[in-house]
Design an enzyme around this catalytic site. Structure first.
Site, PDB file in Angstrom:
ATOM      1  N   LYS A  32     -89.454 -40.481 -19.601  1.00 33.19           N
ATOM      2  CA  LYS A  32     -89.180 -41.917 -19.413  1.00 33.19           C
ATOM      3  C   LYS A  32     -90.280 -42.744 -20.078  1.00 33.19           C
ATOM      4  CE  LYS A  32     -91.602 -41.743 -14.964  1.00 33.19           C
ATOM      5  NZ  LYS A  32     -91.462 -41.667 -13.509  1.00 33.19           N
ATOM      6  N   ARG A 128     -88.857 -45.260  -1.154  1.00 32.17           N
ATOM      7  CA  ARG A 128     -88.467 -45.900  -2.410  1.00 32.17           C
ATOM      8  C   ARG A 128     -87.007 -45.529  -2.604  1.00 32.17           C
ATOM      9  NH1 ARG A 128     -92.023 -44.595  -7.763  1.00 32.17           N
ATOM     10  NH2 ARG A 128     -90.593 -42.824  -7.771  1.00 32.17           N
ATOM     11  N   TYR A 256    -114.035 -65.176 -26.451  1.00 32.56           N
ATOM     12  CA  TYR A 256    -113.557 -66.275 -25.613  1.00 32.56           C
ATOM     13  C   TYR A 256    -114.413 -66.424 -24.368  1.00 32.56           C
ATOM     14  CZ  TYR A 256    -109.148 -66.525 -28.214  1.00 32.56           C
ATOM     15  OH  TYR A 256    -108.195 -66.696 -29.186  1.00 32.56           O
ATOM     16  N   MET A 303    -105.977 -60.892 -28.052  1.00 32.95           N
ATOM     17  CA  MET A 303    -104.622 -60.367 -28.186  1.00 32.95           C
ATOM     18  C   MET A 303    -104.519 -59.260 -29.232  1.00 32.95           C
ATOM     19  SD  MET A 303    -101.087 -62.393 -29.020  1.00 32.95           S
ATOM     20  CE  MET A 303    -101.314 -63.593 -27.725  1.00 32.95           C
TER      21      MET A 303
HETATM   22  C1  LIG Z   1     -92.113 -40.433 -13.125  1.00 35.44           C
HETATM   23  C2  LIG Z   1     -91.479 -39.430 -12.256  1.00 35.44           C
HETATM   24  C3  LIG Z   1     -91.932 -38.096 -12.254  1.00 35.44           C
HETATM   25  C4  LIG Z   1     -93.141 -37.629 -13.019  1.00 35.44           C
HETATM   26  O1  LIG Z   1     -94.339 -37.945 -12.334  1.00 35.44           O
HETATM   27  P1  LIG Z   1     -95.745 -37.461 -12.898  1.00 35.44           P
HETATM   28  O2  LIG Z   1     -96.713 -37.855 -11.851  1.00 35.44           O
HETATM   29  O3  LIG Z   1     -95.967 -38.188 -14.185  1.00 35.44           O
HETATM   30  O4  LIG Z   1     -95.634 -35.992 -13.112  1.00 35.44           O
HETATM   31  C5  LIG Z   1     -91.209 -37.170 -11.513  1.00 35.44           C
HETATM   32  N1  LIG Z   1     -90.121 -37.557 -10.784  1.00 35.44           N
HETATM   33  C6  LIG Z   1     -89.706 -38.835 -10.735  1.00 35.44           C
HETATM   34  C7  LIG Z   1     -88.531 -39.166  -9.895  1.00 35.44           C
HETATM   35  C8  LIG Z   1     -90.386 -39.820 -11.443  1.00 35.44           C
HETATM   36  O5  LIG Z   1     -89.969 -41.085 -11.369  1.00 35.44           O
END
Ligand SMILES: *Cc1c(COP(=O)(O)O)cnc(C)c1O
Length: 366
Positions: A32, A128, A256, A303
């Site tokens: 992801k 979650r 800055y 930036m």
């Molecule tokens: C992002 C994610 C992972 C991976 O987590 P890491 O700590 O990067 O290994 C695994 N499962 C789900 C559902 C996630 O959202």
């Protein structure tokens, strides 16, 4: 070239093999967020070639990008919004997570002769995603016409292996999986471990581990141990060219707000990356590695650029490459250092590297 992220795919392959061996089970490579900034498609290909059996993404768009790139490996997308085009997902053999009855019903509605492949997500204590109270209301009709191929959950505190919440979540997971079995689902893939659990808790490996950060050679938490302690190889080196080097007198304000001034006569180097490229504006105590030594940031990050104090004896000149972070083996700063310098974690450092930084696939250069 102004700035580039050099991604060593052989490091990713090494990490996949190591984590697979460590877990003794199947590995889902979490790609992801553009593979945590490393480049979605190239990383996915490397992970599959090194033995990952599945790819995992948050968004449906990410899964579709992988399919459009010709990747045929199994893919699970776990954060598909209500109202999404579930039919496209099913047509493209993208497996879907469902953590509510509503999600199941939407997936059912999109299923035809080609049945959706679904992983049930359980909330075992993270509060979650995933089924919580609704779990006990599920009826046979909720899963009719779709294939339940997996069941999974996610740890909230796997990076603190001694915390009781880990065991509580495992107990809950096992109970929920038992309920599922009693409904006749005996052939479902169980998965709960992220990187931290994969590295520390073999009892949680089940049928597959979902590995993200460790795939990229980074530790899930510096308090648990370093990448090196775990035998992981950091895959990304971020580097940039020095735009300008100049001599300045002691007491010269920089940047800055004139938030800092030079403490001595010195040389300043202007680095052509800024917060638009993912360099945290808040970073304090990081810098770059140039000509064999560290040069700390001085003044505020802008930036598109930031300034480093090269020191009075530096031989660096404009056009020289500086390493913003790398694997640390030469003394350069690491993504962990940048995380610590900005009140954050390595995850955020690598995933926020901006789109105008090209990803180059090669061995690291110094
Ligand atoms: C992002 C994610 C992972 C991976 O987590 P890491 O700590 O990067 O290994 C695994 N499962 C789900 C559902 C996630 O959202």
């Amino acid at each position: 070239m102004r700035a580039e992220a050099i991604v060593d795919l052989s490091a990713i392959k090494h990490n996949v093999a190591l984590l697979k061996e460590k877990s003794g089970t199947e590995l889902l490579a979490v790609v992801k967020a553009d593979a945590y900034g490393h480049g979605l498609v190239a990383t996915a290909q490397a992970a599959i070639s090194a033995g990952a059996s599945m790819l995992g993404v948050a968004l449906l768009e990410e899964a579709i990008t992988l399919r459009d790139a010709g990747i045929t490996a199994p893919i699970l997308a776990w954060l598909v919004q209500p109202g999404s085009d579930f039919k496209s997902a099913i047509d493209r053999d993208i497996e879907l997570a469902a953590g509510s009855r509503k999600a199941l019903h939407e997936i059912q509605a999109a299923s035809s002769e080609k049945r959706a492949r679904v992983h049930l997500e359980l909330d075992t204590g993270m509060s979650r995603g995933g089924f919580l109270g609704e779990w006990s209301d599920i009826e046979a009709a909720d899963v009719a016409g779709i294939e339940i191929v997996g069941v999974f959950s996610h740890f909230a505190r796997a990076d603190e292996p001694g915390e009781a919440q880990n065991q509580d979540q495992l107990t809950r997971f096992n109970e929920m999986v038992e309920t599922l079995k009693s409904f006749g689902f005996t052939d479902v893939k169980r998965h709960i471990s992220n990187s931290a659990a994969t590295l520390t808790n073999p009892a949680a490996a089940f049928d597959m581990v979902r590995v993200g950060i460790a795939l990229y050679g980074l530790t899930p938490d510096v308090a648990m141990g370093s990448a090196k302690d775990f035998g992981l190889r950091p895959a990304m080196q971020l580097r940039a060219a020095l735009y300008l080097v100049k001599d300045v007198a002691a007491g010269t304000p920089v940047g800055y707000g004139a938030s800092e001034s030079t403490s001595r006569d010195t040389k300043l180097g202007v680095v052509t990356m800024g917060y638009a490229d993912g360099i945290p504006r808040i970073a304090k105590g990081a810098g770059v590695w140039v000509n064999g030594k560290r040069a700390p940031i001085i003044g505020r990050v802008s930036m598109d650029q930031f300034v480093v104090d090269l020191g009075p004896d530096s031989t660096a000149k404009s056009g020289d490459w500086v390493v913003v972070f790398g694997n640390g083996s030469h003394g350069e700063y690491t993504a962990d250092d940048w995380g610590a310098a900005s009140g954050s974690i390595n995850y955020e450092i690598v995933t926020r590297i901006g789109p105008r930084v090209p990803r180059i696939y090669s061995a690291h250069v110094y």
